[in-house]
Structure formats: structure tokens, C-alpha cells
Scaffold this motif. Sequence first.
Motif, short mmCIF file in Angstrom:
data_model
loop_
_atom_site.label_atom_id
_atom_site.label_comp_id
_atom_site.label_asym_id
_atom_site.label_seq_id
_atom_site.Cartn_x
_atom_site.Cartn_y
_atom_site.Cartn_z
N SER A 367 0.81 -1.22 0.00
CA SER A 367 0.00 0.00 0.00
C SER A 367 0.84 1.26 0.00
CB SER A 367 -0.92 0.01 1.22
OG SER A 367 -0.19 0.23 2.42
N VAL A 368 2.16 1.14 0.01
CA VAL A 368 3.02 2.32 0.01
C VAL A 368 2.85 3.05 -1.32
CG1 VAL A 368 5.38 3.17 0.16
CG2 VAL A 368 4.67 1.22 1.54
N PRO A 369 2.43 4.31 -1.31
CA PRO A 369 2.16 5.01 -2.56
C PRO A 369 3.41 5.46 -3.30
CG PRO A 369 1.80 6.48 -0.71
CD PRO A 369 2.11 5.12 -0.12
N GLY A 370 4.47 5.75 -2.59
CA GLY A 370 5.70 6.21 -3.23
C GLY A 370 6.88 5.44 -2.69
N GLN A 371 7.49 5.97 -1.65
CA GLN A 371 8.62 5.30 -1.03
C GLN A 371 8.58 5.54 0.47
OE1 GLN A 371 12.16 7.00 -2.66
NE2 GLN A 371 11.86 9.00 -1.74
N VAL A 372 9.22 4.64 1.19
CA VAL A 372 9.33 4.80 2.63
C VAL A 372 10.67 5.43 2.94
CG1 VAL A 372 7.81 2.88 3.16
CG2 VAL A 372 10.25 2.46 2.90
N ALA A 373 10.82 5.89 4.18
CA ALA A 373 12.07 6.52 4.59
C ALA A 373 13.22 5.52 4.45
CB ALA A 373 11.95 7.00 6.03
N PRO A 374 14.42 6.01 4.12
CA PRO A 374 15.57 5.09 3.98
C PRO A 374 15.81 4.22 5.20
CG PRO A 374 16.12 7.26 3.14
CD PRO A 374 14.76 7.39 3.79
N VAL A 375 15.55 4.76 6.40
CA VAL A 375 15.76 3.98 7.60
C VAL A 375 14.84 2.77 7.64
CG1 VAL A 375 14.16 5.42 8.91
CG2 VAL A 375 15.83 4.07 10.12
N VAL A 376 13.62 2.93 7.12
CA VAL A 376 12.68 1.81 7.12
C VAL A 376 13.12 0.77 6.09
CG1 VAL A 376 10.29 1.15 6.77
CG2 VAL A 376 10.83 3.30 7.92
N ARG A 377 13.62 1.22 4.96
CA ARG A 377 14.13 0.26 3.97
C ARG A 377 15.31 -0.52 4.54
NH1 ARG A 377 13.67 4.70 0.43
NH2 ARG A 377 15.94 4.84 0.23
N ALA A 378 16.17 0.18 5.27
CA ALA A 378 17.33 -0.51 5.87
C ALA A 378 16.89 -1.52 6.92
CB ALA A 378 18.28 0.51 6.48
N ALA A 379 15.76 -1.23 7.58
CA ALA A 379 15.29 -2.13 8.64
C ALA A 379 14.93 -3.50 8.09
CB ALA A 379 14.10 -1.52 9.36
N THR A 380 14.64 -3.60 6.79
CA THR A 380 14.32 -4.92 6.23
C THR A 380 15.53 -5.85 6.28
OG1 THR A 380 14.84 -4.15 3.98
CG2 THR A 380 12.57 -3.93 4.71
N LEU A 381 16.73 -5.29 6.24
CA LEU A 381 17.92 -6.13 6.41
C LEU A 381 17.95 -6.70 7.82
CD1 LEU A 381 20.59 -3.93 4.61
CD2 LEU A 381 19.79 -6.19 3.88
N GLY A 382 17.53 -5.91 8.79
CA GLY A 382 17.42 -6.43 10.15
C GLY A 382 16.40 -7.53 10.26
N ASP A 383 15.34 -7.44 9.44
CA ASP A 383 14.34 -8.51 9.44
C ASP A 383 14.96 -9.81 8.91
OD1 ASP A 383 12.48 -6.65 10.30
OD2 ASP A 383 11.79 -6.19 8.27
#
Length: 709
Positions: A367-383
Amino acid sequence: MDQTARMLDEEHLVGTALMPDPLPAARAVREAVGPLGLDDEARRVLLVAAVAVVDRTELLLAASGTDIDTLMAGPAGRHLHLVGGRFRFHHPRIRSVVHDDADLASRTAAHVALAEVHRKADEPLIAMWHTALSTLAGDPLLADGLVELAEQHLARGDVHRAHEVAREAASHGTDRVRSRAFAVAGRAALWAGHVHDAVVYLRRATSPSDAGSSAAGAPDAARSLGIALALLDGRPDAVVPEDAAGPDRAAIAAARKTIRLLDGAPGEAAAILSEVAELAPARQPGWWFDGPDEALTPLAEAHLRVAQSYLALRLGNITEAASVLDDAVERLPVALAFGGLGIALARRLDLVRDGHLRRPTAALEASVPGQVAPVVRAATLGDRAQTAVFDGRWVEAATLLGLAAERGGDELRRLWLPTPDPVELLVLAGQDRAARRSHERLRLRVLPSVGSDAGGYPAGAGHAGTGHPVSGHAGPGLAGPGMSGGGFSGGPMRRRRLDLARAELALADASGVNRARERAVEASLRVGSTFERGLTELVAARSFARLGLPGDAAAHLLGAHELFEESGAKAWEHIAEQALTTPGFVRESPGQAGPAPGDGGGRSRGRAAEAPPRPDAGRPRRDPAGPVPTEAPGEPVVDVGEELCGQWTDLLTERELDVARLVVQGRTNRQVAANLYVSVRTVEVHLGRVFRKLGVRSRTELAVLALRG
């Protein structure tokens, strides 16, 4: 469902554009509804119900020209709920089919009838709405009134109705009125979370060529357009309290302040949230003027619920954090709040609670319309690192955490998510040299900028690569107005100290492990998170097992299991449970007895050792390698336990005090159960409560606390 998807745009499917009302009656919808079995009169009644914006039964009867007995006896009555003077369709699919099957003339007649009924009921605004929909050509005389009606809906928080009415006003109005209508439609779409609609209408409101005039009201529209574009860019500070009014302003201010205070003052953050947590959203499905005079819009409520979930996570209550977020994901634009922070929370909560990502979380990401903050994208590596930990791939997990830190930089380390420690992961992988290098880098990173506290720790101790805070800011990129990092450094300090303490515990040798354990436990207690306390217990258990101290390892492992269970971190609870039942996890050192079969240090799970001896200088210690003394059921508690534990009478219940006295004497859970005529599980429950109330994490600590008086 596929046919319905083809009838809708991509923006509709991801929630950034308002869905048609009612939804298209696709073939799958018709198949689900089946034959309705309607005659002409029933079709007329149901069509009036389908286009009505007020659900009062007397208005339905008057507009359709029928009475209640006829309605209930006829086929239309089978498809409507009639309760308390209100009506509603048994299922929205029926409404879609009825509306889709009606021709333009029938719909126009239904609106004309409803307009007349509402005029007679002295409800001119609603009558005007139906009159506008029954007009086949645009009527500029209606446009002004429709814009005012849309603004009233917007002021009440009913953004969906405001958007719908404003669009209708734009179709009737010209020049300045049309520009006002576009502005209201855009602002309503924005606060509903439909950012693509918002951009479309707000651009029309600010474009003189489109509006045919200088676009009166364009300054407000320009500000709203900037917010919508910032949301599409994934800016965490896209929405600030000054952008809102009424309940929205209070909710957004509380949410932002909560995240700013989260690390340093979670108690204060909780108090702030409690003042606004019950602000009412607009009544669903938002029937006209039926609900609170002021209500939260979906975008404002999304910020509030993300902050509530984040606070619960900070306190280690995984169950509550997930519950709040799960409810919000179903009905709010959670992906827009704080640059996508809700997405990062949802992913990590899924992994900690369930061990895998669930479908609602995948839908939220979509549902993300554009992009999320870079910190949130980086958090996927933590996942991904979290998943590797569950599979025992320690090196991979540590590497991914390091990459996450590089991608997210300082911003990622400000984001407080449940994350294992890379130093311990390297120890578990057998890479002691790499672990010590990582620990040294951590120590050197924080020592130049901070002093030492009373406990002998660097006050800012923290490490890179974990996703834990190492700076004075509390939120992920939340440096907007009122969100500066000053005044709440206590939280990051506690977090850093815990990071370093756990790293030292993971590396400790036999001579320093007890001191390292005490520091790590103290640091985790100061953090105030049930989950983090459990993670510290797990690190302690692994350290004692590595050093061949099975009694302490088993006690800490049981503590970790209980704390993970309490917090709702089921995936981590499973890790602790597997360790309890894995042969060889708790290695026996020469001359040290193994665990009593089935005792599990207080849990009947297999490998765990009996409790370490109570350090009582006034009484001979029992040799841990010697036989376990047997006791007859019902043996009274000896005087020494009474003396040592008497100080806790105001904190513990009578039964908890009995359990504590026997445990302080060095008895196993099985022996305590036999003495008190209860089950071992009951003893475990009471002992867990004793640990939590007294702030200790093991039987040894309980005995030490008793001796200290």
C-alpha cells in the motif's frame, strides 16, 4: 475478485485513491450474492436504500412509498436488517448488485424521492445532496451550498463524505467555486490517506488554467499539496500538528511527542498518549452527521496508533503492540505515518511474534504510494537477520545487521526494534576474534564522546549494526518541528549501556561472568522492556552454558522463556524452549552434577540443572555435586528462610512468599511443589511472579537479594 481488480485502478487497489461507492458488481460478486428474487416494488425499495445517506427506516419507507409490514413481508425484507429504527444491507455486495442493475432513470427517481423526504424532515443540506445527484446537467446554483456541505463534513472528520460531496460540487461549479471544491476534495482525500487523489485535486485547485480563475483558497491547497507530495516521498516529518485542527492536531502532537520521548521517558510518553488515545474516529460507514461533532481523520489516527504500537514495543509488550497495529492496518493508512514506520513495526512484530511475515503485513507494504524513509528500507535487512537467527545462521545474521547499519546509518540505530546483538552472534558462530574486534570497535566508538557513570560503564555505550540507538535522537528521522534531540538522552544512554553490557556478557570468561551478568541484568532492568530483559537472560544462559555452568544456564534460560512468554514474543519463546529441550545445550563441567531429570530448573522440559546452592554464610553449603536431599511432603519451612524472606511480606502474596522461602534455601521446583502440595507448573508460575516483583532474574539473584536484607 480478478474481474473487480480489472475494474479498479492500481491506486484504488493499494488504497491511495477513494474506492467507488458502491463497489462495482463484478461477476464474482454476483455469484456470491446469487439470485435476489426481487419484484419491481422490492427493487425500488432496495435502490432507495442503496443511494440513501441516512439509515433511518422511516425515511426509507417514505421515499419508497411502502410501509413496514409490506417491507417485512416482501422479498426486499430478506436483504435488509431492520433494528432500532435503522436499516442496513445484510452484505455490501447486495447493495452493489442492486445499484449496478438500476438504470439512470431509476437512480434519478430514487434521489428525487429522497430529496423530497429530507426537505419535509427539515434537513435541507441532505435534500440538496440528493437534488444535485438527480440533476442531469450541472447546476451552478447548487455548487456553493455543496462546497459548504463538504466543508462541514471535513470539519467533523468525515473525510470520505467531504471528498464525495466536494467532487460533486466541482462538477456543478465554475471558476472560484470550482477551485474551492477542488481544494476541499483534495484536503479530504489527504486526511483520508488517499494521497493520489489528494495530489490530483489539489493541483487542480492551485492551477489557474484549470480552475478558470486565480483559484481562491489556493494557499491552503498549496500547503496540503506539499504535505501530500512529502508523504509520497516517504518523509517522516511530512505531517506536523500545525497542519491539522481539533482532534487531529492533538493526536498528531501526542504521537510525535511520544516518539520523541520514547527512549528517555516512556512513562511520560504513555501519559501523553493516554490523554488522546480515546479520541473518536468518524463513525463507520460515516452516515451523514451521525456521530461525534469532531472526530479523528484516518491519517491522524494512523499516526496515533503507530505511536501507541511503538510505545508498547518499547516496553517489551509484543502482544499489545501487535494488537494495536493489526487493528490499525485493517482500516487506516498506516503506511503513510512517520515515513513508513508502521511497516517496519509490522514486519518486526510479525517475526518476533510468529517467526514469519503474515499476509496483512505484505498487503501493508504493497500500500506504500511512493517510497518509505531510507531507515525503514534498511530495517528490512534487520528482518532478514532476525530470520537467520531463528535458523541458527549466526554469521549471516551478524553480517546482515552490519549491512543494515551501513544502509541506515545513525538513523537506523535510533529505531528501536527487537534485535539480537552482533557480538553474541559472532560468539555463537565460534568467531571469537571477530567478536572481540566488534566489541572493541563498539567501545571505542562511544568512549570518546561520553564519560563513565556510577556503575563503571561508559554512559553512552552502544554498538553499530544492531539497529539500537547510539545518538541523542529518539525517533527514526523525526527531526521536524518540535522533534529535536535535546532533553531526552537518558533513553539512548540506557540502550547503549545495555548493548555494551550484553556484548561483555557474551565474551566474559569464568572469572568475570557473574559480574558481567549483574551489569547486563541491571542495564536491562533500567531499560524497562520485558522483551529486552528476556533477551538479556538468553545471552546470560548461553554464556553460562559456554563456560560449563549448567545450573546458572538453566536458571537464566527459564527466566528468558518466562519473559518472552510474558511479552508475547512467541518466536523467541520457542528459541528458549528448544534450548531447554536440546541435549548438550547446557554442558556439564567435570565434577558438576547434571540436571535432575524432568526438573528443567523449574520447568519440566528435559535438560536443566538443579538450582545453584544458596550463598548463606551462616549455614553449611550443599555440595552441588552431591546428592539432592529428599524431603517429606509437608515439611515446614525452616527458620532461616523465614528470616531471610520476611522483608518481602509487603510485596509478595502468602503463597509466593512460601515459594520464595523454599527456593532461597536451595530447593528445586520439584521439591518446592512436594512441600507445598502443588504442581511443579504452579511453582513455576509463582516463582516467575516473585522474580518480576523483586526485579531478579535467577534463583541465585533471589538468594543474594535475601542475604543482603
